[in-house]
Design a protein around this motif. Structure first.
Motif, PDB file in Angstrom:
ATOM      1  N   GLN A  79       0.632  -1.397   0.101  1.00 25.02           N
ATOM      2  CA  GLN A  79       0.191   0.083   0.119  1.00 25.02           C
ATOM      3  C   GLN A  79       1.235   1.184  -0.228  1.00 25.02           C
ATOM      4  OE1 GLN A  79      -3.269  -0.263   2.532  1.00 25.02           O
ATOM      5  NE2 GLN A  79      -3.751  -1.704   2.307  1.00 25.02           N
ATOM      6  N   GLU A  80       0.783   2.081  -0.947  1.00 24.79           N
ATOM      7  CA  GLU A  80       1.312   3.292  -0.946  1.00 24.79           C
ATOM      8  C   GLU A  80       1.583   4.178   0.294  1.00 24.79           C
ATOM      9  OE1 GLU A  80       1.567   7.148  -3.710  1.00 24.79           O
ATOM     10  OE2 GLU A  80      -0.003   5.998  -4.141  1.00 24.79           O
ATOM     11  N   LYS A  81       0.512   3.974   1.551  1.00 24.02           N
ATOM     12  CA  LYS A  81       0.596   4.845   2.307  1.00 24.02           C
ATOM     13  C   LYS A  81       1.261   3.928   3.448  1.00 24.02           C
ATOM     14  CE  LYS A  81      -3.728   3.189   4.578  1.00 24.02           C
ATOM     15  NZ  LYS A  81      -5.023   3.665   4.571  1.00 24.02           N
ATOM     16  N   VAL A  82       1.415   3.114   3.471  1.00 22.65           N
ATOM     17  CA  VAL A  82       2.409   1.959   4.269  1.00 22.65           C
ATOM     18  C   VAL A  82       3.428   2.319   3.665  1.00 22.65           C
ATOM     19  CG1 VAL A  82       3.218  -0.507   5.050  1.00 22.65           C
ATOM     20  CG2 VAL A  82       0.850   0.586   5.078  1.00 22.65           C
ATOM     21  N   GLY A  83       4.008   2.324   2.471  1.00 26.82           N
ATOM     22  CA  GLY A  83       5.065   2.311   2.369  1.00 26.82           C
ATOM     23  C   GLY A  83       5.810   3.719   1.880  1.00 26.82           C
ATOM     24  N   GLY A  84       4.844   4.998   2.024  1.00 27.76           N
ATOM     25  CA  GLY A  84       5.631   6.055   1.892  1.00 27.76           C
ATOM     26  C   GLY A  84       6.364   6.384   3.294  1.00 27.76           C
ATOM     27  N   PHE A  85       5.453   6.127   4.472  1.00 22.90           N
ATOM     28  CA  PHE A  85       5.615   6.335   5.286  1.00 22.90           C
ATOM     29  C   PHE A  85       7.022   5.103   6.073  1.00 22.90           C
ATOM     30  CE2 PHE A  85       6.277   4.496  10.258  1.00 22.90           C
ATOM     31  CZ  PHE A  85       6.021   6.059  11.005  1.00 22.90           C
ATOM     32  N   TYR A  86       6.986   4.300   6.051  1.00 24.79           N
ATOM     33  CA  TYR A  86       8.059   3.030   6.095  1.00 24.79           C
ATOM     34  C   TYR A  86       9.435   3.362   5.516  1.00 24.79           C
ATOM     35  CZ  TYR A  86       5.456   0.699   9.518  1.00 24.79           C
ATOM     36  OH  TYR A  86       5.533   0.119  11.200  1.00 24.79           O
ATOM     37  N   ASN A  87       9.304   3.916   4.055  1.00 28.58           N
ATOM     38  CA  ASN A  87      10.389   4.220   3.170  1.00 28.58           C
ATOM     39  C   ASN A  87      11.041   5.792   3.655  1.00 28.58           C
ATOM     40  OD1 ASN A  87       9.807   1.577   1.481  1.00 28.58           O
ATOM     41  ND2 ASN A  87       8.875   2.864   0.295  1.00 28.58           N
ATOM     42  N   GLU A  88      10.451   6.342   4.609  1.00 33.10           N
ATOM     43  CA  GLU A  88      10.956   7.867   4.645  1.00 33.10           C
ATOM     44  C   GLU A  88      11.226   7.806   5.982  1.00 33.10           C
ATOM     45  OE1 GLU A  88       9.288  12.157   5.724  1.00 33.10           O
ATOM     46  OE2 GLU A  88       8.192  10.943   4.572  1.00 33.10           O
ATOM     47  N   ASN A  89      10.815   6.420   6.528  1.00 34.32           N
ATOM     48  CA  ASN A  89      11.270   6.650   8.706  1.00 34.32           C
ATOM     49  C   ASN A  89      12.418   5.008   8.686  1.00 34.32           C
ATOM     50  OD1 ASN A  89      10.187   8.786   9.644  1.00 34.32           O
ATOM     51  ND2 ASN A  89       8.302   8.128   8.732  1.00 34.32           N
ATOM     52  N   TYR A  90      12.204   4.719   7.992  1.00 30.33           N
ATOM     53  CA  TYR A  90      12.991   3.354   8.610  1.00 30.33           C
ATOM     54  C   TYR A  90      13.672   2.491   7.527  1.00 30.33           C
ATOM     55  CZ  TYR A  90       9.584   3.218  12.314  1.00 30.33           C
ATOM     56  OH  TYR A  90       8.772   3.234  13.247  1.00 30.33           O
ATOM     57  N   ILE A  91      15.006   1.711   7.690  1.00 33.18           N
ATOM     58  CA  ILE A  91      15.938   1.038   7.240  1.00 33.18           C
ATOM     59  C   ILE A  91      14.555  -0.320   7.146  1.00 33.18           C
ATOM     60  CG2 ILE A  91      17.846  -0.385   6.436  1.00 33.18           C
ATOM     61  CD1 ILE A  91      18.012   2.970   5.769  1.00 33.18           C
ATOM     62  N   ASN A  92      14.253  -0.685   6.240  1.00 26.22           N
ATOM     63  CA  ASN A  92      13.267  -1.382   6.706  1.00 26.22           C
ATOM     64  C   ASN A  92      13.885  -2.881   5.734  1.00 26.22           C
ATOM     65  OD1 ASN A  92      10.554  -0.232   6.673  1.00 26.22           O
ATOM     66  ND2 ASN A  92      11.534   0.570   4.683  1.00 26.22           N
ATOM     67  N   VAL A  93      13.454  -3.796   6.541  1.00 28.59           N
ATOM     68  CA  VAL A  93      14.319  -5.527   5.887  1.00 28.59           C
ATOM     69  C   VAL A  93      13.273  -6.231   6.500  1.00 28.59           C
ATOM     70  CG1 VAL A  93      15.871  -7.070   7.147  1.00 28.59           C
ATOM     71  CG2 VAL A  93      17.008  -4.469   7.070  1.00 28.59           C
ATOM     72  N   ALA A  94      13.493  -7.640   5.408  1.00 22.95           N
ATOM     73  CA  ALA A  94      12.450  -8.413   5.855  1.00 22.95           C
ATOM     74  C   ALA A  94      13.204 -10.121   5.894  1.00 22.95           C
ATOM     75  CB  ALA A  94      11.577  -8.404   4.025  1.00 22.95           C
ATOM     76  N   MET A  95      13.245 -10.543   6.884  1.00 22.35           N
ATOM     77  CA  MET A  95      13.778 -11.782   7.173  1.00 22.35           C
ATOM     78  C   MET A  95      13.301 -12.667   7.086  1.00 22.35           C
ATOM     79  SD  MET A  95      17.456 -12.353   7.820  1.00 22.35           S
ATOM     80  CE  MET A  95      18.069 -10.563   8.180  1.00 22.35           C
ATOM     81  N   GLY A  96      13.290 -13.773   6.593  1.00 23.51           N
ATOM     82  CA  GLY A  96      12.816 -15.287   7.170  1.00 23.51           C
ATOM     83  C   GLY A  96      13.416 -15.644   7.850  1.00 23.51           C
ATOM     84  N   MET A  97      12.920 -16.296   9.022  1.00 21.00           N
ATOM     85  CA  MET A  97      13.734 -16.694  10.307  1.00 21.00           C
ATOM     86  C   MET A  97      13.708 -17.640  10.542  1.00 21.00           C
ATOM     87  SD  MET A  97      13.677 -13.673  11.502  1.00 21.00           S
ATOM     88  CE  MET A  97      14.152 -13.200  12.468  1.00 21.00           C
ATOM     89  N   ASP A  98      13.621 -18.434   9.352  1.00 29.25           N
ATOM     90  CA  ASP A  98      13.308 -20.187   9.035  1.00 29.25           C
ATOM     91  C   ASP A  98      14.900 -20.932   8.197  1.00 29.25           C
ATOM     92  OD1 ASP A  98      11.848 -19.734   7.170  1.00 29.25           O
ATOM     93  OD2 ASP A  98      10.468 -21.156   7.028  1.00 29.25           O
ATOM     94  N   GLU A  99      15.427 -19.088   7.827  1.00 26.33           N
ATOM     95  CA  GLU A  99      16.390 -19.630   6.587  1.00 26.33           C
ATOM     96  C   GLU A  99      17.852 -18.509   7.108  1.00 26.33           C
ATOM     97  OE1 GLU A  99      15.331 -19.712   3.174  1.00 26.33           O
ATOM     98  OE2 GLU A  99      14.753 -16.927   2.968  1.00 26.33           O
ATOM     99  N   GLY A 100      19.248 -19.062   6.251  1.00 24.15           N
ATOM    100  CA  GLY A 100      19.814 -18.067   6.672  1.00 24.15           C
ATOM    101  C   GLY A 100      19.965 -17.674   7.414  1.00 24.15           C
ATOM    102  N   GLU A 101      20.400 -16.090   7.875  1.00 29.52           N
ATOM    103  CA  GLU A 101      20.927 -16.014   8.918  1.00 29.52           C
ATOM    104  C   GLU A 101      19.725 -15.604   9.893  1.00 29.52           C
ATOM    105  OE1 GLU A 101      23.450 -11.962   8.167  1.00 29.52           O
ATOM    106  OE2 GLU A 101      21.102 -11.249   7.171  1.00 29.52           O
ATOM    107  N   GLY A 102      18.251 -15.387   9.266  1.00 29.70           N
ATOM    108  CA  GLY A 102      17.631 -15.253  10.331  1.00 29.70           C
ATOM    109  C   GLY A 102      17.412 -16.096  11.337  1.00 29.70           C
ATOM    110  N   LYS A 103      17.552 -17.296  11.234  1.00 31.10           N
ATOM    111  CA  LYS A 103      17.719 -18.300  11.726  1.00 31.10           C
ATOM    112  C   LYS A 103      18.375 -18.003  13.682  1.00 31.10           C
ATOM    113  CE  LYS A 103      17.760 -22.917   9.338  1.00 31.10           C
ATOM    114  NZ  LYS A 103      17.883 -24.079   9.304  1.00 31.10           N
ATOM    115  N   GLU A 104      19.696 -17.665  12.847  1.00 33.17           N
ATOM    116  CA  GLU A 104      20.409 -17.166  14.409  1.00 33.17           C
ATOM    117  C   GLU A 104      19.573 -15.497  15.050  1.00 33.17           C
ATOM    118  OE1 GLU A 104      24.705 -15.259  15.300  1.00 33.17           O
ATOM    119  OE2 GLU A 104      24.273 -16.139  13.570  1.00 33.17           O
TER     120      GLU A 104
END
Length: 377
Positions: free
Chosen positions: A70-95
Motif C-alpha cells: 500500500q502506498e501510504k504504508v510504503g511512504g511512511f516506512y520508506n521515509e522513516n525506516y531502513i526496512n528489512v524482510a527476514m525469513g527466520m527459518d533460513e540463513g542468518e534469520g535462524k540466528e
C-alpha cells in the motif's frame, strides 16, 4: 492454454511470493545482509523495521500481498525506516530468531539506528495498525535502552545489574539472558562470575550458555564461596528452569529423544549429583505424560535421604508439574516441609516457607501445555 496457465501461476506467485514481496509504491525492503542493514541504519541515522516471517506463515503472506504494497504504508516506512524482510527459518534469520526470541509469526522488530532493539510486535497487522506501530515506535529513536546502558558500563554496577536481569526475566525474549552473560564474560572474563552480583543472577542462565558451562565446570570453586547447597540448587535451577523447559533451543524437553539427549548433555558437561539430576529428568517426563504414579515411584528412593537443595528444588519444580492435582501436591508438600526442616540458613528457611505457602494455594501455577517456539500456532 498452457501459456495462460503459466501467466496465472506467475501472477499468484508474485502476490504470495517470498519474504518481503513488494510493489514500487509499497515498502521498499533493503537488499543485503543484516550487518549491511545495521551499517546503513547507522550511517543514515534511521531506525530499522524488520518484518519477521517463516515460509509456512499464511498471515505473513497476506501482509506481504495486502499491506506492505500500500502506498501510504510504503511512504511512511520508506521515509522513516531502513526496512528489512527476514525469513527466520533460513540463513542468518535462524540466528536472529534465536537471538531476539522470535517464536511466533508474523512478528515485527523495531531497532534504533545501529541496532538496539526497542520494540517487538507480534501478530497480523492491517495497514492502519502497522502505521500506528511505526509511529509509536518511531518515538523510541532516542531512548536509552537497558542494553545500551549495560554495554556502556552498567555491567559493573550491582544495582543496575539487579534491575537489568529482572527486566530480562520479565520482559525480554528467551535467550536474552544468555547474551547478557556472554557480554559480561566478553568484557570482564569468566572468573568474574564468582562475584556476588553475577552469582545471584546465574540461576537464569540457559544450560548451554558459556556462563552455565563455566559454572558447572567450576562448581567446587563456587561451593567454597557460597556453599554446596546453594551451588547445587542453582545448577538444578539452570537445568530445570521452566522458561527453558519450554524453549525451542538446544536444551528443550518435549519428546522422548530430547529427554535422553538432555541427560546425555548433563553427563558430558560434568553436572554434579548426576544420578539425582537424571532422576529429575525422568520425573519431569512422567509428569508431562500424566503418569504421576510412575513419576513419584522413580523419585521416592532418591528423596528418602535427600539434602535440603534436593527437597527444595524437586518440590519447586513439582509445584508447576502437579498444579491442579491435589493428591500429587500433598506428596510435594511433604518434600517442601522436609526442605524447611533441613534448612540451615535464613535464606533457605525463607525460600522453603515461600514454597510451602505457594503449595497451599490451589490456584497457583495452573499447569500450561508448553508451546515450543518456532511453531506457527
Amino acid at each position: 492454454m498452457k501459456i495462460k496457465k503459466l501467466i496465472m501461476v506467475i501472477l499468484v506467485f508474485s502476490a504470495l511470493g517470498g519474504y518481503g514481496q513488494q510493489v514500487s509504491k509499497g515498502i521498499k525492503f533493503f537488499k543485503g545482509s543484516w550487518a549491511e542493514a545495521l551499517a546503513k541504519s547507522k550511517a543514515e541515522n534511521k531506525m530499522i523495521f524488520m518484518d519477521c516471517s517463516i515460509r509456512s506463515c499464511i498471515p505473513c503472506r497476506e501482509m506481504e500481498a495486502n499491506v506492505f504494497p500500500q502506498e501510504k504504508v510504503g511512504g511512511f516506512y520508506n521515509e522513516n525506516y531502513i526496512n528489512v524482510a527476514m525469513g527466520m527459518d533460513e540463513g542468518e534469520g535462524k540466528e536472529l530468531s534465536s537471538y531476539y526470541g522470535v517464536g511466533s509469526f508474523p512478528a515485527m522488530l523495531y531497532f534504533k539506528p545501529g541496532g538496539f532493539l526497542v520494540a517487538h510486535e507480534q501478530g497480523k497487522r492491517d495497514a492502519e495498525e502497522l502505521l500506528a506501530d511505526g509511529n509509536k515506535n518511531l518515538q523510541l529513536k532516542d531512548t536509552i535502552t537497558l542494553e545500551e546502558r549495560f554495554e556502556k558500563g552498567g555491567y559493573q554496577d550491582p544495582i543496575f545489574l539487579q534491575r537489568y536481569f529482572k527486566e530480562v526475566m520479565e520482559n525480554e525474549p528467551l535467550g536474552a539472558e544468555q547474551h547478557a552473560f556472554d557480554k559480561i564474560i566478553k568484557f570482564k572474563g569468566a572468573d568474574v562470575l564468582l562475584e556476588k552480583k553475577y552469582w545471584e543472577a546465574l540461576g537464569i542462565a540457559s544450560p548451554g550458555s558459556a556462563a552455565a558451562l563455566y559454572f558447572v565446570k567450576n562448581h567446587l570453586k563456587f561451593a567454597k564461596i557460597y556453599g554446596e547447597n546453594a551451588v547445587n540448587a542453582k545448577i538444578m535451577a539452570i537445568y530445570f528452569n521452566n522458561r527453558f523447559l519450554i524453549w525451542y533451543g538446544d536444551d528443550h524437553l518435549n519428546n522422548k529423544p530430547s529427554y535422553e539427549n538432555f541427560k546425555k548433555r548433563m553427563e558430558e558437561r560434568g553436572v554434579p549429583d548426576l544420578s539425582f539430576m537424571k532422576m529429575a529428568v525422568d520425573f519431569h517426563q512422567r509428569c508431562r505424560d500424566f503418569k504421576y504414579d510412575e513419576a513419584f515411584a522413580i523419585a521416592d528412593p532418591f528423596m528418602k535421604s535427600a539434602k535440603w537443595w534436593q527437597y527444595y528444588r524437586m518440590a519447586l519444580h513439582a509445584d508447576w508439574l502437579t498444579a491442579g492435582r491435589p493428591l500429587e501436591r500433598k506428596k510435594v508438600m511433604v518434600w517442601a516441609n522436609k526442605a524447611l526442616q533441613l534448612a540451615k540458613t535464613a535464606q533457605e528457611r525463607k525460600e522453603s516457607q515461600e514454597l510451602i505457602d505457594d503449595l497451599r494455594n490451589p490456584f497457583t501455577n495452573l499447569i500450561l501445555t508448553p508451546v515450543v517456539y518456532g511453531s506457527n500456532i
